[in-house]
Design a protein around this motif. Structure first.
Motif, PDB file in Angstrom:
ATOM      1  N   PRO A   1       2.829  40.120 -21.106  1.00  0.00           N
ATOM      2  CA  PRO A   1       4.252  40.097 -21.449  1.00  0.00           C
ATOM      3  C   PRO A   1       4.940  38.773 -21.127  1.00  0.00           C
ATOM      4  O   PRO A   1       6.054  38.524 -21.576  1.00  0.00           O
ATOM      5  CB  PRO A   1       4.841  41.224 -20.594  1.00  0.00           C
ATOM      6  N   LEU A   2       4.285  37.934 -20.318  1.00  0.00           N
ATOM      7  CA  LEU A   2       4.917  36.652 -19.975  1.00  0.00           C
ATOM      8  C   LEU A   2       4.454  35.530 -20.895  1.00  0.00           C
ATOM      9  O   LEU A   2       4.858  34.381 -20.727  1.00  0.00           O
ATOM     10  CB  LEU A   2       4.610  36.290 -18.521  1.00  0.00           C
ATOM     11  N   ALA A   3       3.585  35.865 -21.843  1.00  0.00           N
ATOM     12  CA  ALA A   3       3.112  34.818 -22.757  1.00  0.00           C
ATOM     13  C   ALA A   3       4.239  34.437 -23.711  1.00  0.00           C
ATOM     14  O   ALA A   3       4.936  35.292 -24.234  1.00  0.00           O
ATOM     15  CB  ALA A   3       1.908  35.325 -23.538  1.00  0.00           C
ATOM     16  N   SER A   4       4.425  33.155 -23.872  1.00  0.00           N
ATOM     17  CA  SER A   4       5.346  32.649 -24.895  1.00  0.00           C
ATOM     18  C   SER A   4       4.871  31.246 -25.244  1.00  0.00           C
ATOM     19  O   SER A   4       4.160  30.621 -24.460  1.00  0.00           O
ATOM     20  CB  SER A   4       6.790  32.611 -24.378  1.00  0.00           C
ATOM     21  N   PRO A   5       5.231  30.755 -26.424  1.00  0.00           N
ATOM     22  CA  PRO A   5       4.725  29.442 -26.834  1.00  0.00           C
ATOM     23  C   PRO A   5       5.039  28.350 -25.806  1.00  0.00           C
ATOM     24  O   PRO A   5       4.260  27.433 -25.609  1.00  0.00           O
ATOM     25  CB  PRO A   5       5.447  29.174 -28.153  1.00  0.00           C
ATOM     26  N   TYR A   6       6.188  28.480 -25.151  1.00  0.00           N
ATOM     27  CA  TYR A   6       6.620  27.436 -24.220  1.00  0.00           C
ATOM     28  C   TYR A   6       5.863  27.531 -22.902  1.00  0.00           C
ATOM     29  O   TYR A   6       5.390  26.531 -22.366  1.00  0.00           O
ATOM     30  CB  TYR A   6       8.126  27.588 -23.981  1.00  0.00           C
ATOM     31  N   ILE A   7       5.746  28.757 -22.384  1.00  0.00           N
ATOM     32  CA  ILE A   7       5.167  28.931 -21.052  1.00  0.00           C
ATOM     33  C   ILE A   7       3.672  28.651 -21.036  1.00  0.00           C
ATOM     34  O   ILE A   7       3.152  28.031 -20.104  1.00  0.00           O
ATOM     35  CB  ILE A   7       5.483  30.350 -20.530  1.00  0.00           C
ATOM     36  N   ILE A   8       2.954  29.072 -22.087  1.00  0.00           N
ATOM     37  CA  ILE A   8       1.503  28.857 -22.028  1.00  0.00           C
ATOM     38  C   ILE A   8       1.076  27.535 -22.673  1.00  0.00           C
ATOM     39  O   ILE A   8      -0.114  27.270 -22.795  1.00  0.00           O
ATOM     40  CB  ILE A   8       0.712  30.029 -22.630  1.00  0.00           C
ATOM     41  N   GLY A   9       2.027  26.713 -23.052  1.00  0.00           N
ATOM     42  CA  GLY A   9       1.679  25.346 -23.435  1.00  0.00           C
ATOM     43  C   GLY A   9       1.449  25.112 -24.911  1.00  0.00           C
ATOM     44  O   GLY A   9       1.082  23.998 -25.302  1.00  0.00           O
ATOM     45  N   VAL A  10       1.662  26.125 -25.763  1.00  0.00           N
ATOM     46  CA  VAL A  10       1.462  25.901 -27.205  1.00  0.00           C
ATOM     47  C   VAL A  10       2.540  24.947 -27.731  1.00  0.00           C
ATOM     48  O   VAL A  10       2.259  24.060 -28.546  1.00  0.00           O
ATOM     49  CB  VAL A  10       1.496  27.237 -27.987  1.00  0.00           C
ATOM     50  N   SER A  11       3.765  25.115 -27.225  1.00  0.00           N
ATOM     51  CA  SER A  11       4.849  24.213 -27.651  1.00  0.00           C
ATOM     52  C   SER A  11       4.559  22.778 -27.240  1.00  0.00           C
ATOM     53  O   SER A  11       4.764  21.842 -28.020  1.00  0.00           O
ATOM     54  CB  SER A  11       6.180  24.648 -27.029  1.00  0.00           C
ATOM     55  N   SER A  12       4.069  22.604 -26.013  1.00  0.00           N
ATOM     56  CA  SER A  12       3.791  21.220 -25.580  1.00  0.00           C
ATOM     57  C   SER A  12       2.599  20.657 -26.353  1.00  0.00           C
ATOM     58  O   SER A  12       2.534  19.451 -26.586  1.00  0.00           O
ATOM     59  CB  SER A  12       3.547  21.162 -24.069  1.00  0.00           C
ATOM     60  N   GLY A  13       1.675  21.540 -26.783  1.00  0.00           N
ATOM     61  CA  GLY A  13       0.575  21.084 -27.639  1.00  0.00           C
ATOM     62  C   GLY A  13       1.116  20.564 -28.956  1.00  0.00           C
ATOM     63  O   GLY A  13       0.763  19.462 -29.399  1.00  0.00           O
ATOM     64  N   ALA A  14       2.008  21.350 -29.583  1.00  0.00           N
ATOM     65  CA  ALA A  14       2.614  20.899 -30.841  1.00  0.00           C
ATOM     66  C   ALA A  14       3.417  19.620 -30.613  1.00  0.00           C
ATOM     67  O   ALA A  14       3.385  18.693 -31.431  1.00  0.00           O
ATOM     68  CB  ALA A  14       3.509  21.995 -31.402  1.00  0.00           C
ATOM     69  N   ALA A  15       4.116  19.566 -29.469  1.00  0.00           N
ATOM     70  CA  ALA A  15       4.912  18.370 -29.152  1.00  0.00           C
ATOM     71  C   ALA A  15       4.004  17.147 -29.024  1.00  0.00           C
ATOM     72  O   ALA A  15       4.357  16.046 -29.463  1.00  0.00           O
ATOM     73  CB  ALA A  15       5.691  18.585 -27.863  1.00  0.00           C
ATOM     74  N   LEU A  16       2.829  17.352 -28.461  1.00  0.00           N
ATOM     75  CA  LEU A  16       1.878  16.240 -28.322  1.00  0.00           C
ATOM     76  C   LEU A  16       1.511  15.692 -29.706  1.00  0.00           C
ATOM     77  O   LEU A  16       1.466  14.469 -29.915  1.00  0.00           O
ATOM     78  CB  LEU A  16       0.635  16.725 -27.573  1.00  0.00           C
ATOM     79  N   GLY A  17       1.277  16.606 -30.646  1.00  0.00           N
ATOM     80  CA  GLY A  17       0.970  16.167 -32.013  1.00  0.00           C
ATOM     81  C   GLY A  17       2.106  15.361 -32.607  1.00  0.00           C
ATOM     82  O   GLY A  17       1.898  14.300 -33.197  1.00  0.00           O
ATOM     83  N   VAL A  18       3.343  15.859 -32.428  1.00  0.00           N
ATOM     84  CA  VAL A  18       4.508  15.158 -32.982  1.00  0.00           C
ATOM     85  C   VAL A  18       4.656  13.783 -32.334  1.00  0.00           C
ATOM     86  O   VAL A  18       4.907  12.771 -33.006  1.00  0.00           O
ATOM     87  CB  VAL A  18       5.800  15.986 -32.784  1.00  0.00           C
ATOM     88  N   VAL A  19       4.470  13.729 -31.009  1.00  0.00           N
ATOM     89  CA  VAL A  19       4.648  12.456 -30.288  1.00  0.00           C
ATOM     90  C   VAL A  19       3.600  11.434 -30.740  1.00  0.00           C
ATOM     91  O   VAL A  19       3.897  10.240 -30.865  1.00  0.00           O
ATOM     92  CB  VAL A  19       4.586  12.696 -28.760  1.00  0.00           C
ATOM     93  N   MET A  20       2.384  11.897 -31.024  1.00  0.00           N
ATOM     94  CA  MET A  20       1.371  10.966 -31.538  1.00  0.00           C
ATOM     95  C   MET A  20       1.840  10.359 -32.862  1.00  0.00           C
ATOM     96  O   MET A  20       1.623   9.182 -33.135  1.00  0.00           O
ATOM     97  CB  MET A  20       0.037  11.702 -31.733  1.00  0.00           C
ATOM     98  N   GLY A  21       2.505  11.189 -33.662  1.00  0.00           N
ATOM     99  CA  GLY A  21       3.064  10.681 -34.915  1.00  0.00           C
ATOM    100  C   GLY A  21       4.200   9.704 -34.666  1.00  0.00           C
ATOM    101  O   GLY A  21       4.270   8.639 -35.285  1.00  0.00           O
ATOM    102  N   LEU A  22       5.079  10.048 -33.725  1.00  0.00           N
ATOM    103  CA  LEU A  22       6.218   9.169 -33.414  1.00  0.00           C
ATOM    104  C   LEU A  22       5.742   7.827 -32.878  1.00  0.00           C
ATOM    105  O   LEU A  22       6.380   6.795 -33.083  1.00  0.00           O
ATOM    106  CB  LEU A  22       7.130   9.837 -32.374  1.00  0.00           C
ATOM    107  N   ALA A  23       4.604   7.843 -32.188  1.00  0.00           N
ATOM    108  CA  ALA A  23       4.069   6.599 -31.622  1.00  0.00           C
ATOM    109  C   ALA A  23       3.382   5.745 -32.677  1.00  0.00           C
ATOM    110  O   ALA A  23       2.924   4.646 -32.381  1.00  0.00           O
ATOM    111  CB  ALA A  23       3.094   6.931 -30.498  1.00  0.00           C
ATOM    112  N   GLY A  24       3.304   6.262 -33.907  1.00  0.00           N
ATOM    113  CA  GLY A  24       2.725   5.480 -34.989  1.00  0.00           C
ATOM    114  C   GLY A  24       1.210   5.535 -35.035  1.00  0.00           C
ATOM    115  O   GLY A  24       0.578   4.694 -35.672  1.00  0.00           O
ATOM    116  N   TRP A  25       0.615   6.531 -34.410  1.00  0.00           N
ATOM    117  CA  TRP A  25      -0.843   6.619 -34.388  1.00  0.00           C
ATOM    118  C   TRP A  25      -1.404   7.342 -35.612  1.00  0.00           C
ATOM    119  O   TRP A  25      -2.611   7.383 -35.799  1.00  0.00           O
ATOM    120  CB  TRP A  25      -1.312   7.379 -33.129  1.00  0.00           C
ATOM    121  N   LEU A  26      -0.533   7.940 -36.397  1.00  0.00           N
ATOM    122  CA  LEU A  26      -1.028   8.789 -37.487  1.00  0.00           C
ATOM    123  C   LEU A  26      -0.552   8.305 -38.847  1.00  0.00           C
ATOM    124  O   LEU A  26      -0.468   9.087 -39.795  1.00  0.00           O
ATOM    125  CB  LEU A  26      -0.552  10.235 -37.259  1.00  0.00           C
ATOM    126  N   THR A  27      -0.249   7.019 -38.927  1.00  0.00           N
ATOM    127  CA  THR A  27       0.307   6.507 -40.183  1.00  0.00           C
ATOM    128  C   THR A  27      -0.684   6.673 -41.341  1.00  0.00           C
ATOM    129  O   THR A  27      -0.272   6.800 -42.489  1.00  0.00           O
ATOM    130  CB  THR A  27       0.686   5.027 -40.039  1.00  0.00           C
TER     131      THR A  27
END
Lengths: 208, 334
Positions: free
Chosen positions: B82-108
């Motif tokens: 019942p305590l699982a959520s995208p934010y608490i178990i790190g799925v959101s930060s995983g998605a954020a990592l993908g976005v940040v790699m794009g923002l850093a220009g690594w995925l052009t």
């Protein structure tokens, strides 16, 4: 200054001085030193044993900035929105050296009445401000291709209608240092292109 | 031992209480949407362009809120926690990592698809790692899962900060503010439409599988005996949860509590059946984020636009604590 650093410095005989620099006056005080309560914070020049040279440098920066201000003083001041971040939109507000050099470069900062030094904005707020010019301050290396941000270029504001959305690029533009003279000259080139040469000459003539 | 309810009974999909809640949530959402469209800063006259900007923000809130809430329902059901959520178990930060790699220009090299694709892949990879490390022979230890999630979350956060450390000025984004979660008005409408369509599809699929998810919450043996192919269902729904989370993070950054609070609030009122729970949570999440955006406009503390993640944490945290407290001693989750 962290206590541990103060202790370590006392043990080793190092000098530790802290400078809080937000405005041009702060930057000059860091060069020259200033009174702080009962004591005196020595300037960087004094701490390095070159107090006189630091005083001269601070005076030269002030003279050059004053010379630029004299050149732009007579011109009508465009209402400028200066952005330090596009994602989210974050503007230059009052109480900052960037706000001050905008004024010296002949601009009126549309965020002059903001409550924060670097407030973030919505696009609606940009519409409400109706800036004549938008300057995106890009502190990266500035090598990437650049185009006016689409979300700003499509707004019903004078800056978008007249195509006056520009980028000012350079790693030193965010530094409240002696480099502010160069940054101010670049701003003059963007805001009053016909005054750019005059401003450069004024700066050179202000050099001792 | 109690006999589990068969997967396919003639019980109606929606009971009167479910429908009543959905009407209430729809009204809340509708009023919030109207407030979002009509309220704005002083000095702005309401013309078509301003209305378009507000509608753009509204669409982002609706999509991200609905998607995160449903991702929370799916993760809580699939991980039986019942305590699982995208934010608490790190799925959101995983998605954020993908976005940040794009923002850093690594995925052009991936073009415009770089950030969405990276967000999805990183979210799914995070889910796979968490699931793989927290289960043994198909059995998931609930506490172990949370701990693994917290650690993976920290690792994702560290990698994001490392990328920022490598090139602090070159990202073209104020990463600290982005990580707090804010509604990105600069997103192209095509990104919003694309994420919206994907989110709608994901919520639709999850709703369609609602009764199977009900069965999946029983033990594996019981679920198998009722004819459910658990691995296939888990794989599919993990994919949907990753997709919904990645889409939401792309739109609003890694905000918390929507995926935790909404499923619990709705479950408290209508019970655990997943078909109404998913739809109710989607409405609740959308309404929550829309109202959070309205509050941001009304609560001007002089620092400019407040990140929506702050509002969510300030509102969501106490609500969750209240729910948790009211359930303590009952031997169950909120």
């Amino acid at each position: 200054v962290p206590d541990k650093l103060t202790e370590l410095a006392a043990d080793r005989g190092w000098q530790v001085h802290a400078y809080h620099i937000e405005t041009l006056a702060d930057a000059m005080a860091a060069l020259r030193g200033k009174r702080d309560g009962d004591g005196r914070v020595p300037g960087i020049g004094e701490a390095l044993g070159v107090a006189e040279a630091a005083d001269d440098l601070a005076a030269a920066v002030e003279r050059k900035l004053a010379a630029i201000a004299r050149v732009t003083a007579a011109r009508p001041r465009p209402r400028v929105l200066a952005l330090i971040s596009q994602q989210p939109l974050t503007a230059v507000g009052p109480g900052t050296f960037l706000h001050e050099i905008l004024g010296l470069a002949g601009a009126e900062n549309v965020m002059a009445d903001a409550a924060a030094p670097y407030p973030s904005l919505t696009l609606e707020k940009v519409i409400a401000l109706q800036p004549d010019v938008i300057i995106v301050l890009d502190m990266s290396d500035g090598l990437a291709e650049w185009a006016p941000p689409a979300q700003l270029a499509s707004l019903n504001i004078p800056a978008a209608q007249s195509g006056r959305i520009a980028r000012l690029s350079g790693q030193t533009i965010g530094l409240p240092s002696t480099t502010v003279v160069d940054t101010t000259l670049k701003l003059v080139s963007l805001l009053h292109p016909d005054l750019a040469k005059h401003a450069r000459e004024a700066v050179e003539s202000a050099h001792p | 031992m109690t006999t589990p309810e068969p997967a396919h009974t003639h019980r109606p999909l929606f009971e009167r209480r479910d429908l009543a809640l959905m009407v209430v949530l729809s009204v809340l959402l509708g009023v919030g949407a109207m407030a979002r469209l009509w309220l704005g800063p002083v000095g702005v006259s309401l013309d078509l362009q301003v209305l378009g900007l507000r509608a753009h923000r509204l669409a982002i809130s609706l999509i991200a809120g609905g998607g995160l809430a449903v991702a929370g329902v799916l993760l809580q059901a699939l991980l039986r926690n019942p305590l699982a959520s995208p934010y608490i178990i790190g799925v959101s930060s995983g998605a954020a990592l993908g976005v940040v790699m794009g923002l850093a220009g690594w995925l052009t090299f991936l073009g415009a698809a770089g950030e969405p694709l990276a967000a999805l892949v990183a979210a799914l990879a995070t889910l796979i790692i968490i699931y793989g490390l927290s289960q043994k022979r198909g059995w998931i230890d609930p506490l172990g899962l949370l701990l693994v999630g917290v650690i993976v979350n920290a690792i994702n956060g560290a990698i994001i900060m490392f990328i920022h450390y490598l090139d602090p000025l070159g990202m073209g984004v104020d990463l600290n503010r982005w990580m707090l979660g804010y509604i990105d008005e600069g997103l192209s409408r095509w990104v919003v439409i694309g994420v919206g369509a994907t989110t709608l599809g994901g919520i639709g699929l999850a709703t369609w599988l609602g009764r199977s998810i009900d069965v999946a919450t029983f033990s594996d043996a019981e679920a198998h005996s009722l004819g459910l192919h658990l691995p296939r269902l888990r794989l599919g729904l993990f994919g949907v949860a990753g997709l919904l989370t990645a889409g939401a993070v792309l739109l609003v950054g890694p905000i918390g509590f929507v995926g935790l609070i909404c499923p619990h609030l709705v479950r408290l009122i209508i019970g655990p059946r997943h078909t109404p729970l998913i739809l109710g949570s989607a409405l609740c999440g959308a309404a929550l984020l829309v109202w959070a955006d309205v509050i941001i406009d009304l609560a001007d503390v002089g620092q400019g636009q407040m990140p929506v993640g702050i509002v969510m944490a300030l509102v969501g945290g106490p609500v969750f604590l209240w729910m948790l407290h009211s359930q303590l001693g009952r031997g169950g989750a909120p």
